[in-house]
Design an enzyme around this catalytic site. Structure first.
Site, PDB file in Angstrom:
ATOM      1  N   GLU A 202      10.493  15.218  15.956  1.00  0.00           N
ATOM      2  CA  GLU A 202      10.756  15.159  14.526  1.00  0.00           C
ATOM      3  C   GLU A 202       9.882  16.210  13.837  1.00  0.00           C
ATOM      4  O   GLU A 202       8.660  16.156  13.916  1.00  0.00           O
ATOM      5  CB  GLU A 202      10.412  13.753  14.009  1.00  0.00           C
ATOM      6  CG  GLU A 202      10.719  13.561  12.545  1.00  0.00           C
ATOM      7  CD  GLU A 202      10.443  12.137  12.065  1.00  0.00           C
ATOM      8  OE1 GLU A 202       9.374  11.595  12.384  1.00  0.00           O
ATOM      9  OE2 GLU A 202      11.301  11.587  11.363  1.00  0.00           O
TER      10      GLU A 202
ATOM     11  N   GLY B 129       7.171   4.686   8.274  1.00  0.00           N
ATOM     12  CA  GLY B 129       6.319   5.857   8.485  1.00  0.00           C
ATOM     13  C   GLY B 129       6.534   6.423   9.866  1.00  0.00           C
ATOM     14  O   GLY B 129       7.606   6.274  10.447  1.00  0.00           O
ATOM     15  N   SER B 130       5.500   7.042  10.397  1.00  0.00           N
ATOM     16  CA  SER B 130       5.642   7.741  11.671  1.00  0.00           C
ATOM     17  C   SER B 130       5.736   6.759  12.837  1.00  0.00           C
ATOM     18  O   SER B 130       5.194   5.665  12.795  1.00  0.00           O
ATOM     19  CB  SER B 130       4.466   8.678  11.886  1.00  0.00           C
ATOM     20  OG  SER B 130       3.261   7.943  11.900  1.00  0.00           O
ATOM     21  N   THR B 131       6.413   7.177  13.882  1.00  0.00           N
ATOM     22  CA  THR B 131       6.538   6.351  15.083  1.00  0.00           C
ATOM     23  C   THR B 131       5.156   6.106  15.696  1.00  0.00           C
ATOM     24  O   THR B 131       4.866   5.023  16.208  1.00  0.00           O
ATOM     25  CB  THR B 131       7.484   7.021  16.088  1.00  0.00           C
ATOM     26  OG1 THR B 131       8.792   7.047  15.506  1.00  0.00           O
ATOM     27  CG2 THR B 131       7.572   6.257  17.404  1.00  0.00           C
ATOM     28  N   GLU B 132       4.304   7.113  15.567  1.00  0.00           N
ATOM     29  CA  GLU B 132       2.941   7.003  16.086  1.00  0.00           C
ATOM     30  C   GLU B 132       2.190   5.812  15.460  1.00  0.00           C
ATOM     31  O   GLU B 132       1.633   4.975  16.171  1.00  0.00           O
ATOM     32  CB  GLU B 132       2.251   8.301  15.696  1.00  0.00           C
ATOM     33  CG  GLU B 132       1.099   8.717  16.510  1.00  0.00           C
ATOM     34  CD  GLU B 132       0.526  10.005  15.902  1.00  0.00           C
ATOM     35  OE1 GLU B 132       1.190  10.650  15.059  1.00  0.00           O
ATOM     36  OE2 GLU B 132      -0.598  10.324  16.277  1.00  0.00           O
TER      37      GLU B 132
ATOM     38  N   LYS C  45       0.839  -1.198   0.000  1.00  0.00           N
ATOM     39  CA  LYS C  45       0.000   0.000   0.000  1.00  0.00           C
ATOM     40  C   LYS C  45       0.869   1.241   0.000  1.00  0.00           C
ATOM     41  O   LYS C  45       1.535   1.557   0.969  1.00  0.00           O
ATOM     42  CB  LYS C  45      -0.916   0.044   1.219  1.00  0.00           C
ATOM     43  CG  LYS C  45      -1.954   1.154   1.075  1.00  0.00           C
ATOM     44  CD  LYS C  45      -2.597   1.554   2.371  1.00  0.00           C
ATOM     45  CE  LYS C  45      -1.771   2.555   3.140  1.00  0.00           C
ATOM     46  NZ  LYS C  45      -1.631   3.865   2.469  1.00  0.00           N
TER      47      LYS C  45
ATOM     48  N   GLY D 145       3.588   3.404  13.744  1.00  0.00           N
ATOM     49  CA  GLY D 145       4.374   2.203  14.038  1.00  0.00           C
ATOM     50  C   GLY D 145       3.941   1.582  15.359  1.00  0.00           C
ATOM     51  O   GLY D 145       3.833   0.358  15.500  1.00  0.00           O
TER      52      GLY D 145
HETATM   53  P1  NAI Z   1       1.946   7.980   8.537  1.00  0.00           P
HETATM   54  O1  NAI Z   1       2.811   7.177   9.405  1.00  0.00           O
HETATM   55  O2  NAI Z   1       0.539   8.232   8.954  1.00  0.00           O
HETATM   56  O3  NAI Z   1       1.862   7.307   7.095  1.00  0.00           O
HETATM   57  C1  NAI Z   1       2.719   6.320   6.599  1.00  0.00           C
HETATM   58  C2  NAI Z   1       1.906   5.210   5.937  1.00  0.00           C
HETATM   59  O4  NAI Z   1       1.125   4.531   6.912  1.00  0.00           O
HETATM   60  C3  NAI Z   1       0.909   5.686   4.891  1.00  0.00           C
HETATM   61  O5  NAI Z   1       0.880   4.762   3.839  1.00  0.00           O
HETATM   62  C4  NAI Z   1      -0.408   5.667   5.645  1.00  0.00           C
HETATM   63  O6  NAI Z   1      -1.526   5.498   4.806  1.00  0.00           O
HETATM   64  C5  NAI Z   1      -0.245   4.466   6.528  1.00  0.00           C
HETATM   65  N1  NAI Z   1      -1.061   4.439   7.740  1.00  0.00           N
HETATM   66  C6  NAI Z   1      -1.575   5.488   8.436  1.00  0.00           C
HETATM   67  N2  NAI Z   1      -2.256   5.054   9.502  1.00  0.00           N
HETATM   68  C7  NAI Z   1      -2.178   3.701   9.497  1.00  0.00           C
HETATM   69  C8  NAI Z   1      -2.655   2.678  10.363  1.00  0.00           C
HETATM   70  N3  NAI Z   1      -3.355   2.953  11.444  1.00  0.00           N
HETATM   71  N4  NAI Z   1      -2.370   1.397  10.061  1.00  0.00           N
HETATM   72  C9  NAI Z   1      -1.632   1.107   8.987  1.00  0.00           C
HETATM   73  N5  NAI Z   1      -1.167   2.017   8.123  1.00  0.00           N
HETATM   74  C10 NAI Z   1      -1.421   3.311   8.378  1.00  0.00           C
HETATM   75  O7  NAI Z   1       2.649   9.346   8.255  1.00  0.00           O
HETATM   76  P2  NAI Z   1       1.955  10.703   7.757  1.00  0.00           P
HETATM   77  O8  NAI Z   1       0.654  10.927   8.425  1.00  0.00           O
HETATM   78  O9  NAI Z   1       1.944  10.681   6.298  1.00  0.00           O
HETATM   79  O10 NAI Z   1       2.991  11.758   8.298  1.00  0.00           O
HETATM   80  C11 NAI Z   1       2.905  12.192   9.654  1.00  0.00           C
HETATM   81  C12 NAI Z   1       4.274  12.351  10.247  1.00  0.00           C
HETATM   82  O11 NAI Z   1       4.930  11.115  10.282  1.00  0.00           O
HETATM   83  C13 NAI Z   1       5.198  13.248   9.489  1.00  0.00           C
HETATM   84  O12 NAI Z   1       5.043  14.564   9.842  1.00  0.00           O
HETATM   85  C14 NAI Z   1       6.540  12.729   9.882  1.00  0.00           C
HETATM   86  O13 NAI Z   1       6.940  13.315  11.091  1.00  0.00           O
HETATM   87  C15 NAI Z   1       6.299  11.273  10.107  1.00  0.00           C
HETATM   88  N6  NAI Z   1       6.724  10.453   8.968  1.00  0.00           N
HETATM   89  C16 NAI Z   1       7.884   9.794   9.064  1.00  0.00           C
HETATM   90  C17 NAI Z   1       8.337   9.030   8.019  1.00  0.00           C
HETATM   91  C18 NAI Z   1       9.619   8.312   8.107  1.00  0.00           C
HETATM   92  O14 NAI Z   1      10.094   7.798   7.112  1.00  0.00           O
HETATM   93  N7  NAI Z   1      10.220   8.209   9.270  1.00  0.00           N
HETATM   94  C19 NAI Z   1       7.610   8.938   6.765  1.00  0.00           C
HETATM   95  C20 NAI Z   1       6.364   9.627   6.773  1.00  0.00           C
HETATM   96  C21 NAI Z   1       5.964  10.368   7.845  1.00  0.00           C
END
Ligand code: NAI
Ligand code: MG
Length: 790
Positions: free
Chosen positions: A397, A244-247, A192, A249
Site C-alpha cells: 500500500e 488505520g494501518s494494517t501494522e 481518539k 491493526g
Molecule cells: P496509523 O495506523 O499509525 O494511525 C492510525 C491511528 O492509530 C492514529 O490515530 C494513531 O494515533 C493510532 N495509533 C498509532 N499507533 C497505535 C497503537 N500502537 N495503538 C493504538 N493506536 C495507535 O497510521 P499512520 O502512521 O498515520 O500512517 C501510516 C500508514 O498507514 C500510511 O502510510 C498508510 O499506508 C496506512 N494508513 C492506512 C489507513 C487506512 O484507512 N487504511 C489510514 C491511515 C494510514
C-alpha cells in the site's frame, strides 16, 4: 489576456475559499484545545501539548493536548458512568440526539469543510461535497437505527464503553462512521482522532455540548499512538474499533488477545481496478481519476492496481496520460484544484521511497509535464506501467497518488491477479457485460465491489475488509452487529448438561485400562475424505466420567493440521460454488444417515457424558436440519443507497475454518457449529473436544456415507491448544472458532494477527450460541454496487 485568448485557452482563474472563519474559530479557542471528557474541556494531566500543522504550507494551526494514561482513564471512567443512563435511554431519545448531530454538522458544513482542508490538506471540493455531507448522512441514517433498535435488534444490548481510534485521511467522516452506530446502539465512546488531524473532532465535541448530549456519552481525547495504545489496553473498555494501518491493526489484535474485548479493524488495501475490453473507456478513465487521485490516493480502498485487458491496455493508458496532464495539484482551498497536499513530510517520503523502488524494480514511470507548487507537501499523479505482479509497488500500500498498471488476457487471469494480494478491501470492475462483471465480482475477495463505478460510499452500505484488510463492517445493518451483544443466548437448554465438576474430574482420572475389556479400535483422523492415521503415530485414551477407558483417538499434530487445511482449501471453491439447494441436500442427508445410527450415537454420548444421550442426539438432528434450512435462506439485503444503484449486500463464506469444539454436548455442538459453517459454504477442519471426541470420530462414518465432497469436512483429534495454535498461525486458514478456556482465547487471538484471520472465542462449556450468531460468524458481507441508468 484578451477575451479571444481566454476563450481559446480557458485557463483556470483562482477560486479561493476563505480560510478566515476556521482560523477565527481556532483563535476563539486561543489556539489551544484541551481534552473533551465528561462533557467539559479539561487540561491534560500529562501537561503535554503538540502542534497540528497545515500540510499545504507547513504552518502550525493550533496546539492540542497529548492525553496520557491518566487522561485515558478519566475518559473511560466518564464513559462508564454515562453508560448506565445512555444504555437505558429510549431509542427514540437517542435518535433525537443523533438527528441533532446531523443537523448541526449540516448547519456548520462550510466551517467543517474549511477546517478539514486546513488540517488535512485535502481539496475543499472533496471536504465540501463528500466528507462533510457523508458524515451528516451517517448520523441521520443511524438516528433511524436508534429508533428501530428495539424492534429490529430485539434480544440485543449495547456492548458498553467503546474505544475508537481513527486515521487522518477522512477525519470527520471516520468519526461519524465510528460514533454514529455506537451511540445508536446505546454505547458510550472514547474517541481518539489521528494526531495529524484532530481539529474537526474538536469542533464536533462542541456540537455534543451544544445539543445537550449527556456528559460522558462522547469523550474526545487527542494524542498520538501512545494514547491509542493506552485506550486499547484499558481494562474497562469493552470494544475497540480501529481504522488505520494494517501494522497497527496487528498490534491491536495482539494487545487485545484474550481480553474478551470485542474488536473491529478496518485496515489497508491494494484494491484492483479491473477494465475489460468492452468497457466504456472514457468512463473508466474518469473512474481511475476517482479511484487513485481522490484524496491524493490516501484512501484505504484506493484503486491502486489498474488491471487492463491486453487488447486495450495501450489505448487506456494513452487516455489516462492525457487526462493526468489536465489534473491540477495545488492549494486545496482553491475550488478548482483536483489534488491537494499530502498529509505530512513523513508520508511524502514514504511515497517517494516506494516510487523509487518501483523504478529500481523495472517498472516504467510516467508523470505529467507540469510542475508542482514550489512549497508545501505535494506529489504529482503518477502512473507505472510494465509492473510485475510480485513487485513491491503491485503489493504494498503506497497511500499516495501512484497507480500501478498490469495487464491480463482472460477473466480467469483477471480474477487471479485481482486476488493476488494479502488484502481484500475493495475492487472496481468495468465492463458493459453485466454477466461478466457480476461473475467476476463474486470471485474477487473483497468487502466492497463497485461495478462501472468506484469509491461510492453510503451509510446504508456496509464497508470493511476480507483477509488482511481487517474484519467487521461499518454502515448498513451489517455494521450494527459490531456494537451489540446478545442478551441471553437461548442456547440449548433442552438438553441436560453434565456438571462442570465432573468434567474436570474426568480429565484427571488415572487410566484404569487393565480393569477393562479389550479395546478393539482406535479412531483415526478424517482428512480429505479418508480415514488416516495420525502423522506422529500416537494415540490418546478417552475416559468416561466414571474413569473407565472407553476408546482411543489419534493424537494429531502440526502436520495433520496442515494436511487437513490443504484438503479444506482444495475443496473450498467447489463447495462455495455448490448451489445453496444442494448444500441443504447434503446436510439433510447427513441428518438422515445420523438418524439411522441413532441408537449407536446415543449410546456413545451416554458413555462420554454419563447421561442419557437420546435427547442430545435428537437435538443434533434438529441442528442439522436447522443448518440445512438456512443454507438457502440466509439472505442478503439490497441497500437503498442514494444513487440509482442496486447495492447488493451478500453474505459470503469466509473460507477455510478451524473449529475447536466445546466439551459439553459434543454431538450437538458439532452439528450446530460445523453444520451451520458448512451450510454457509465454508470448508472445515474440526477439532473435537479432547474430553469427548468419540462422537466426532464416529461421525466420520456418517460423513463417509453421505454426499459431502472430500476435503469439505476434516476431523483432527488431539491436544486442543496445540492444534488451535497451529490453526491460528496457519496463513491459509481464514477463521478460527475456539471453544475452550480463557488462556486459549489469548493464544488463538494473538496468533491470528499473522494473516488477520477472523476469530470467535467461546467458553468450553455452557449454552451454545444461537444460530443467528453462528450464521453471522460463518459469513462476511460483500457489498456489490451496481449503478444503473441509460
Ligand atoms: P496509523 O495506523 O499509525 O494511525 C492510525 C491511528 O492509530 C492514529 O490515530 C494513531 O494515533 C493510532 N495509533 C498509532 N499507533 C497505535 C497503537 N500502537 N495503538 C493504538 N493506536 C495507535 O497510521 P499512520 O502512521 O498515520 O500512517 C501510516 C500508514 O498507514 C500510511 O502510510 C498508510 O499506508 C496506512 N494508513 C492506512 C489507513 C487506512 O484507512 N487504511 C489510514 C491511515 C494510514
Ligand atoms: Mg494537520
Amino acid at each position: 489576456m484578451t477575451l479571444t485568448e481566454i476563450m481559446q485557452t480557458l485557463p483556470y482563474g483562482p477560486a479561493p475559499e476563505a480560510a478566515k472563519p476556521a482560523l477565527d474559530w481556532i483563535k476563539a479557542h486561543k489556539g489551544r484545545f484541551q481534552l473533551f471528557v465528561a462533557g467539559r474541556w479539561r487540561a491534560p494531566a500529562s501537561q503535554e501539548w503538540f502542534a497540528t500543522i497545515n500540510p499545504t504550507n507547513g504552518q502550525k494551526l493550533a496546539e492540542v493536548a497529548q492525553a496520557g494514561a491518566a487522561d485515558v482513564d478519566e475518559a473511560v471512567k466518564a464513559a462508564r458512568k454515562a453508560f448506565v443512563g445512555w444504555s437505558q435511554t429510549k431509542g427514540h431519545a437517542r435518535a433525537r440526539y443523533l438527528y441533532a448531530m446531523a443537523r448541526q454538522i449540516q448547519k456548520q458544513a462550510r466551517l467543517f469543510a474549511v477546517l478539514e482542508t486546513l488540517d488535512n490538506g485535502k481539496s475543499i471540493r472533496e471536504t465540501r461535497d463528500i466528507d462533510i455531507p457523508l458524515a451528516a448522512r451517517h448520523f441521520y441514517y443511524h438516528a433511524g437505527w436508534a429508533q428501530l433498535m428495539e424492534s429490529e435488534l430485539a434480544g440485543y444490548a449495547p456492548v458498553g464503553v467503546v474505544g475508537q481510534i481513527i486515521p487522518w485521511n477522512f477525519p470527520l467522516l471516520m468519526l461519524a462512521w465510528k460514533i454514529a452506530p455506537a451511540l445508536a446502539m446505546g454505547n458510550t465512546v472514547v474517541l481518539k482522532p489521528a494526531e495529524y488531524t484532530p481539529l474537526t473532532a474538536l469542533l464536533f465535541a462542541e456540537i455534543c455540548q451544544n445539543i445537550g448530549l449527556p456528559p460522558g456519552v462522547v469523550n474526545i481525547i487527542t494524542g498520538d499512538g501512545k494514547t491509542g495504545a493506552a485506550l486499547v489496553e484499558h481494562p474497562d473498555v469493552d470494544k475497540i474499533a480501529f481504522t488505520g494501518s494494517t501494522e497497527v491493526g496487528r498490534l491491536i489484535r495482539q494487545a487485545t488477545a484474550g481480553s474478551g474485548k470485542k474488536l473491529s479493524l478496518e485496515l489497508g488495501g491494494k484494491s484492483p481496478f479491473v477494465v475489460f475490453e468492452d468497457a466504456d473507456l472514457d468512463s473508466a478513465v474518469e473512474g481511475v481519476v476517482d479511484a487513485i487521485w481522490f484524496n491524493q490516493g490516501q484512501v484505504c480502498c484506493a484503486g491502486s492496481r489498474l488491471l487492463v485487458q491486453e487488447g486495450i491496455a495501450e489505448k487506456m493508458c494513452a487516455k489516462l496520460r492525457a487526462r493526468m496532464e489536465k489534473l491540477r495539484v495545488g492549494d486545496p482551498l482553491d475550488k478548482s484544484v483536483d489534488l491537494g497536499a499530502i498529509i505530512a513530510p513523513a508520508q511524502l517520503d514514504k511515497i517517494r521511497r516506494l516510487v523509487q523502488k518501483g523504478i529500481e524494480e523495472g517498472a516504467k514511470l510516467w508523470q505529467p509535464s507540469w510542475a508542482l507548487p514550489a512549497e508545501g507537501c505535494f506529489y504529482p499523479p503518477t502512473l507505472f506501467t510494465d509492473v510485475a505482479p510480485a513487485s513491491t509497488i503491485a503489493q504494498e500500500e503506497i497511500f499516495g497518488p501512484v497507480l500501478a498498471a498490469l495487464t491480463f488476457r482472460t477473466p480467469e487471469e483477471a480474477v487471479r491477479l485481482a486476488n493476488n494480494t494479502r488484502y481484500g478491501l475493495a475492487a472496481s470492475i468495468w465492463s458493459e457485460d453485466i454477466n461478466l462483471a457480476l461473475d467476476v465480482a463474486t470471485q474477487i475477495k473483497a468487502g466492497t465491489v463497485w461495478i462501472n463505478s468506484t469509491n461510492l460510499f453510503d451509510a446504508a452500505s456496509g464497508f470493511g475488509g476480507y483477509r488482511e484488510s481487517g474484519f467487521g463492517r461499518e454502515g448498513g445493518k451489517e455494521g450494527l452487529w459490531e456494537y451489540v451483544q446478545k442478551i441471553n443466548p437461548s442456547g440449548s437448554a433442552a438438553v441436560a448438561k453434565p456438571k462442570a465438576k465432573s468434567r474436570r474430574a474426568r480429565a484427571n482420572v488415572a487410566p484404569t485400562a487393565l480393569a477393562l475389556p479389550a479395546i478393539d479400535r482406535t479412531a483415526k483422523l478424517f482428512i480429505g475424505g479418508k480415514q488416516v492415521r495420525p502423522d506422529g503415530g500416537y494415540s490418546k485414551a478417552v475416559y468416561a466420567p466414571n474413569g473407565s477407558l472407553i476408546g482411543e483417538v489419534g493424537l494429531g499434530n502440526r502436520k495433520d493440521i496442515r494436511n487437513a487445511v490443504e484438503a479444506a482449501r482444495g475443496a473450498f471453491e467447489g463447495w462455495r460454488k455448490t448451489t445453496a439447494h444442494n448444500k441443504a441436500q447434503v446436510l439433510y442427508f447427513l441428518a438422515e444417515n445420523l438418524s439411522q445410527r441413532a441408537e449407536e450415537f446415543a449410546r456413545r454420548l451416554g458413555e462420554q457424558t454419563g447421561q442419557d444421550g437420546r435427547a442430545e442426539l435428537e437435538a443434533a438432528l434438529e441442528a442439522l436440519f436447522t443448518a440445512a434450512a438456512w443454507a438457502d435462506k440466509y439472505e442478503g439485503l439490497v441497500h437503498p443507497t442514494p444513487i440509482r444503484s442496486v447495492t447488493l449486500a451478500i453474505p459470503e463464506p469466509i473460507g477455510v475454518m478451524g473449529i475447536l469444539c466445546p466439551d459439553d454436548q459434543p454431538l450437538l455442538a458439532l452439528a450446530r457449529l460445523a453444520g451451520t459453517a458448512l451450510a454457509m459454504g465454508n470448508t472445515l477442519v474440526v477439532v473435537p473436544s479432547p474430553l469427548a471426541p468419540l462422537s466426532a470420530t464416529d461421525f466420520y462414518q456418517v460423513l463417509e456415507t453421505s454426499d459431502i465432497p472430500a476435503g469439505t469436512f476434516n476431523i483432527v483429534t488431539g491436544e486442543r491448544d496445540e492444534l488451535a495454535l497451529t490453526l491460528a498461525e496457519h496463513d491459509d486458514v481464514d477463521a478460527v472458532w475456539y471453544a475452550g478456556p480463557r488462556a486459549g482465547w489469548a493464544l488463538v487471538e494473538k496468533a491470528s494477527a499473522g494473516n488477520m484471520k477472523r476469530t470467535w472465542t467461546l467458553p468450553p462449556s455452557g449454552p451454545l450460541p444461537d444460530t443467528d450468531e453462528i450464521l453471522r460468524q460463518a459469513t462476511q458481507v460483500k457489498n456489490i454496487w451496481v449503478p444503473y441508468g441509460a
